[in-house]
Structures are given as C-alpha cells and as structure tokens.
Enzyme design. Structure first.
Site, mmCIF file in Angstrom:
data_model
loop_
_atom_site.group_PDB
_atom_site.id
_atom_site.type_symbol
_atom_site.label_atom_id
_atom_site.label_comp_id
_atom_site.label_asym_id
_atom_site.label_seq_id
_atom_site.Cartn_x
_atom_site.Cartn_y
_atom_site.Cartn_z
ATOM 1 N N ARG A 106 8.122 -21.650 -14.901
ATOM 2 C CA ARG A 106 7.699 -22.912 -15.508
ATOM 3 C C ARG A 106 7.804 -24.011 -14.452
ATOM 4 O O ARG A 106 8.429 -23.827 -13.403
ATOM 5 C CB ARG A 106 8.588 -23.236 -16.708
ATOM 6 C CG ARG A 106 8.489 -22.232 -17.836
ATOM 7 C CD ARG A 106 9.608 -22.435 -18.843
ATOM 8 N NE ARG A 106 9.551 -23.770 -19.433
ATOM 9 C CZ ARG A 106 10.594 -24.392 -19.982
ATOM 10 N NH1 ARG A 106 11.796 -23.810 -19.988
ATOM 11 N NH2 ARG A 106 10.463 -25.581 -20.511
ATOM 12 N N ASP A 139 16.679 -17.842 -23.031
ATOM 13 C CA ASP A 139 15.388 -18.152 -23.647
ATOM 14 C C ASP A 139 14.581 -16.907 -23.976
ATOM 15 O O ASP A 139 13.560 -16.988 -24.667
ATOM 16 C CB ASP A 139 14.546 -19.041 -22.713
ATOM 17 C CG ASP A 139 15.134 -20.437 -22.547
ATOM 18 O OD1 ASP A 139 15.880 -20.871 -23.448
ATOM 19 O OD2 ASP A 139 14.847 -21.081 -21.521
ATOM 20 N N THR A 192 13.601 -35.815 -18.719
ATOM 21 C CA THR A 192 13.030 -36.532 -19.868
ATOM 22 C C THR A 192 14.094 -36.808 -20.922
ATOM 23 O O THR A 192 14.154 -37.903 -21.495
ATOM 24 C CB THR A 192 11.885 -35.701 -20.484
ATOM 25 O OG1 THR A 192 10.863 -35.509 -19.509
ATOM 26 C CG2 THR A 192 11.293 -36.404 -21.695
ATOM 27 N N ARG A 193 14.945 -35.827 -21.179
ATOM 28 C CA ARG A 193 15.993 -35.997 -22.192
ATOM 29 C C ARG A 193 16.977 -37.098 -21.790
ATOM 30 O O ARG A 193 17.381 -37.910 -22.614
ATOM 31 C CB ARG A 193 16.731 -34.670 -22.406
ATOM 32 C CG ARG A 193 15.857 -33.584 -22.981
ATOM 33 C CD ARG A 193 16.620 -32.286 -23.193
ATOM 34 N NE ARG A 193 15.715 -31.216 -23.576
ATOM 35 C CZ ARG A 193 16.062 -30.133 -24.250
ATOM 36 N NH1 ARG A 193 17.310 -29.973 -24.624
ATOM 37 N NH2 ARG A 193 15.183 -29.207 -24.552
ATOM 38 N N SER A 199 18.978 -27.823 -30.410
ATOM 39 C CA SER A 199 19.642 -26.534 -30.636
ATOM 40 C C SER A 199 20.383 -26.515 -31.963
ATOM 41 O O SER A 199 21.319 -27.291 -32.179
ATOM 42 C CB SER A 199 20.623 -26.253 -29.492
ATOM 43 O OG SER A 199 21.509 -25.209 -29.831
ATOM 44 N N ASN A 253 12.072 -31.795 -20.746
ATOM 45 C CA ASN A 253 12.923 -31.246 -19.704
ATOM 46 C C ASN A 253 14.173 -32.107 -19.537
ATOM 47 O O ASN A 253 14.325 -33.140 -20.194
ATOM 48 C CB ASN A 253 12.147 -31.105 -18.380
ATOM 49 C CG ASN A 253 11.619 -32.438 -17.862
ATOM 50 O OD1 ASN A 253 12.290 -33.460 -17.944
ATOM 51 N ND2 ASN A 253 10.418 -32.421 -17.308
#
Length: 535
Positions: A10, A81, A155-156, A130, A152
């Site tokens: 990714r 994941d 961003t968080r 989560s 990501n």
C-alpha cells in the site's frame, strides 16, 4: 542472481516503511528489489467504519490479486490485517520479528487528566476504528465516548490536532517506525496485557508469495522469517480463525513463550460496547491450545461459578464486580483485616536524600499521604502492581515503576534494574514481608518507615462460595484461623506471597493470576469451569 524481486505494498507512509524494511533485509543478503505501490479497498473507501466494508481483507485483497497475476513477487502486510486463510495459490512465506505490540493514546494536553486511568479527561471523546480497542478501553473507562477514526497515521494525527477528538488510539509500532514528533500531545502507552490485549499478530509483518515460488520461499525463510514469532502468532491466528472473525471482531489474543511455557491472553466481546471477557492460560505445547481457549468462551456450554468470595471491599463499579456481574456471578466481598496508623506525623528531612519511594500496597499509599509529606521534586514512585498505580494516580502522582508480575521476586528483580545503587524508602506495615527489599543490591541505601499495622479480624464467617479469592497473606491467615476449605472450592491467590501463605497452612492447590490486580483476578475466575472442577 539476476532476478529482481518486485515488492507490492500500500502507499501509506507506514506501509512503505514496512516494504522498505523487507527490501533492506533482502538487499543486505545480496538480492535486488523494486517496490510497487497498489491501492486497496481500505485506502479508497474512507467514509465507512471498517466493520461496514464488504467481506474481509479490505487492506490486502488487491495486493493478493496482483500477486496471483504475477505483477509482483511478494506482498508485505501488517499481519494483523490479513484474513486467517490465504487465497488459493498464495502462502505466508515469512514473518518478521515482533515489534512492541503496545497501543498509544495521544491526548490533547488540555484534555488530559493523569489522575484517571489512561489519562483521558472524564467523558472524553476517543477516536478509533477498532472495535477491539473500544471494548477493552470501555471496560476500564466506561465514562469515555467513541467516534470512528479512519485514514493513515498522519491523517489521524492531524484530525486530533484539529480537535475533532480529545484523544486517539494508535499502534505504538507504527508511531515508532515513522519517527514522528508528538511532543504537542500527552502520550500514554497502554501496555499489552494490562488494559489492552493486542490484536492477533500485532506488531508483526507478513510476507506473502505465490505458493509455487519455491526459490523465493527458501530465500525469505532464510533471510526474514522469525520461527519463534511464527510459533506464537500461530496460536493467536488460530484463535481468530476458530472464532471465525476478521480484524473488525472485538478480539485480542497474545501469546508469548517464557520459561518453556506458552502464555496466552485472550479478550473477546460481542460488540464494541460490551464489557470484554478475558482469559489467561498456560501450556507446555501449542497443540490444541487455541481450541481449548475458544471452548472457554462458549457461553452456552460453560458453567460459571455461582458465587465468588473475595477478601477485599469492592464497589459495584469496580472492574472485578463488572466482570463477574456480566455473568450473574454473586460476589461476597469483605476484608478480613483492619488497619490502623502507627504514626501521625512525619519530618520532611527524612526525604532529603531519597531517590525512590516504593509502595507494596494501596494501604501503604493511603496511610503515607495522610501524613501530608513534603517531598522533593526529584523523588520517583514505584509500586508493586496496577492497583497501587491506580491509587497513586488518583492522588495526581506520576508512577515511574509498576510491577507486572504476581510473583514479588520477579517484581523485585525488575525494580532492582532501575533502582540499584540509589536511596529507596519503603513505607511499610508492621511485620511486612519485605520481599522487594531483598532483591536490591548491597550498594542500595534502604530506609523503612513503619506507618500502619494490620490486625486480623476474629471469628471470620465461613464462605461456601464456589471460589475463594485471597488478596493478601493476612487475609489468608484471618480466614483459616477459624475455617476449613470445602472439598470442591477453588482458591485464587492474588500473588506468590499470598500463595506461599496458603501453602504454609496446607492449601497447595490454588490459581495464580497473570497479574496481581482486579483484571488478573477476573481472568482467573473466568477460567474456572465448575463442571470441570467436579469431574
């Protein structure tokens, strides 16, 4: 070798770090690599919670498709994941060493309250995508509120800066890999196994290849694969597989091998809002271990204790009370001792050269601070376990050392590693066991301050509960001065010194929890099946 291995990944900063980490391992061994970025469903759809996306593997499916098509030779994933079953034609060839599986709370500084567990202010808003993290945090901080958090890592964190949340939860390994400056936030590490059981295979990278690529498989097994990690996460992933859950299931499972034993912690809830059930088991082998764990969570087949006695006072909101109350287990909570202060005034000069103050109990903390001591700013605090840590935090004190084991000899060894050669003060009860002191080196200056006395209650009423939980050696002595053990009663001792007291009076069969606190005690009780006890 002329072959260049094409690595699929990714495009996030963290995913690129992971791909480059594996590439570096291969290149160090003399192999050529190339990195190819591939977008996944999880990257493209950012307006839905993860558990609302169709199917499983929404961070991995496209990578796997490119792998099967031959566009790439290997794909690097965060192992947690991955679905538990590979698509036909693909295998996990290698797994990396395991990085720290802890979680981290990043908290806006004006939303921080260090007197509370996890340091988020009362009724604070926490961001996480989560269900596992939410259910476990809610179990220790039921006042907190939650909202979904996607994107990501960068961003968080920006969403927290923009004050969309009071705090967010991230994996510590991801933050460490990106080497970010987070000094603007209060950072609270949630240690694995204390308040939070990690996701299966958390902190581990998985390298996926085509099943028929024997050449690459041999190289990866030699250059990358960590066999010890593979053995432990094999148990965790088998638990996940048997529960038939994906990465959105509120499930934590963590296995480590220590002293020849596989030690496994599992936490599971039905929903993100439900109080989590936790189980701790030990085994000399992995065969059948995951199956045993999953059977313990079969609520239709389980026969829980009807009643549990515990030798301390509890509120209905305590962790232990809520953990047992979920399964309608009656609790007889009563201390079998009383304590009285032995001094009522203290001179501040005795703290002048003290580097550490170590507390072996919550009673010690209560009686010490009732003396209103004036302490130098440099003094550090050590405590025997999480319960004492909570007591100190409630007084606004920062705790610098917390014992993790139910065996005080282990705690003494851990504390000695940070305190040897310093001046340590121990506020104590009269006739204390002094277990921690015995583990310190001769060049450590040890001072004792006897601040309270423990008095056993007379004529303690017998309990006919299915399980008896003892929280100190004194409570053991008080109970068995007048009472005998019923043949089918199970015993839980909070720590090794309490267990030793049981052995001294002839009770040799007892359960020792993984940690000497209410979470550890609740895990121990959850693991007791009355039908197993009768057979």
């Amino acid at each position: 070798m002329d072959r260049t291995f094409i690595i699929g990944t990714r495009g996030s900063d963290l995913a690129l770090w992971q791909a480059n980490h594996i590439a570096a391992r291969l290149e160090e061994a003399g192999y050529k690599t190339e990195i190819k970025v591939i977008k996944t469903q999880g990257d493209n759809i950012l307006n839905l919670r993860l558990d609302k996306l169709e199917g499983k593997g929404f961070f991995t499916k496209e990578l796997e498709e490119h792998l099967l098509a031959g566009d790439i030779d290997l794909a690097v994933h965060s192992h947690k994941d991955l679905p538990t079953e590979n698509p036909p034609g693909l295998i996990i060839s290698a797994v990396s060493e395991r990085e720290d599986p802890s979680e981290v709370l990043l908290i806006l500084k004006d939303c921080t309250d260090t007197s509370k567990k996890l340091s988020v202010k009362h009724n604070g808003l926490v961001g996480t995508s989560s269900n596992r993290r939410q259910s476990q945090i809610l179990s220790v901080r039921p006042d907190l509120e939650f909202e979904d958090l996607r994107g990501n890592v960068i961003t968080r964190i920006q969403k927290l800066r923009d004050e969309n949340y009071d705090a967010i939860v991230l994996a510590k390994a991801g933050i460490s890999r990106l080497n970010l400056d987070l000094s603007e936030f209060h950072i609270e590490t949630i240690e694995p196994l204390a308040e939070m059981i990690p996701a299966p295979a958390q902190g581990v990278l998985a390298v996926q290849i085509r099943e028929n690529d024997e050449e690459l498989d041999a190289i990866l097994k030699k250059v990358v694969n960590d066999e010890d990690v593979a053995e432990c996460i094999g148990v965790e992933r088998k638990v996940l597989n048997l529960f038939q859950g994906g990465c959105h299931m509120p499930l934590g499972s963590y296995c480590k091998k220590e002293d020849g034993l596989f030690k496994v912690w599992t936490g599971k809830a039905a929903t993100a809002e439900e109080f989590v059930d936790r189980l701790y088991v030990e085994s000399e082998k992995t065969e059948g271990l995951a199956e045993y764990i999953v059977e313990k969570f079969d609520m239709e087949k389980r026969k829980f204790p009807k009643k549990v006695f515990i030798s301390r006072e509890l509120t209905e909101h305590s962790y232990f009370s809520r953990a047992l109350g979920k399964h309608e287990i009656e609790i007889d909570a009563r201390s079998l001792i009383k304590t009285v202060a032995t001094i009522h005034k203290i001179d501040s000069y005795i703290f002048k050269h003290v580097d550490w103050i170590f507390f072996s109990s919550k009673n010690g903390i209560d009686y010490f601070f009732q003396l209103d001591p004036i302490l130098p700013k440099h003094v550090k605090f050590g405590v025997v376990g999480r319960g004492s840590e909570d007591a100190l935090r409630s007084l606004g004190k920062t705790v610098d050392f917390v014992g993790e084991s139910s065996d005080t000899a282990d705690v003494a060894e851990e504390f000695a590693a940070v305190a040897n050669g310093t001046n340590v003060l121990f506020p104590l009860a009269k006739d204390s066991l002094r277990s921690i002191m015995k583990g310190l080196s001769p060049d450590t200056v040890i001072s004792e301050l006897i601040i309270y006395e423990t008095i056993l209650l007379d004529d303690v009423d017998k309990s006919f509960a299915d399980v008896l939980v003892f929280t100190s050696p004194s409570n053991v002595e008080a109970y068995f001065n007048n009472n005998l053990l019923e043949p089918e009663q199970k015993i839980v001792a909070i720590g090794a010194s309490t267990g030793k007291k049981l052995e001294d009076i002839g009770v040799t069969s007892y359960i020792l929890p993984a940690s000497p606190d209410e979470i550890g005690l609740a895990e121990a009780v959850f693991g007791i099946d009355i039908e197993e006890s009768l057979n």
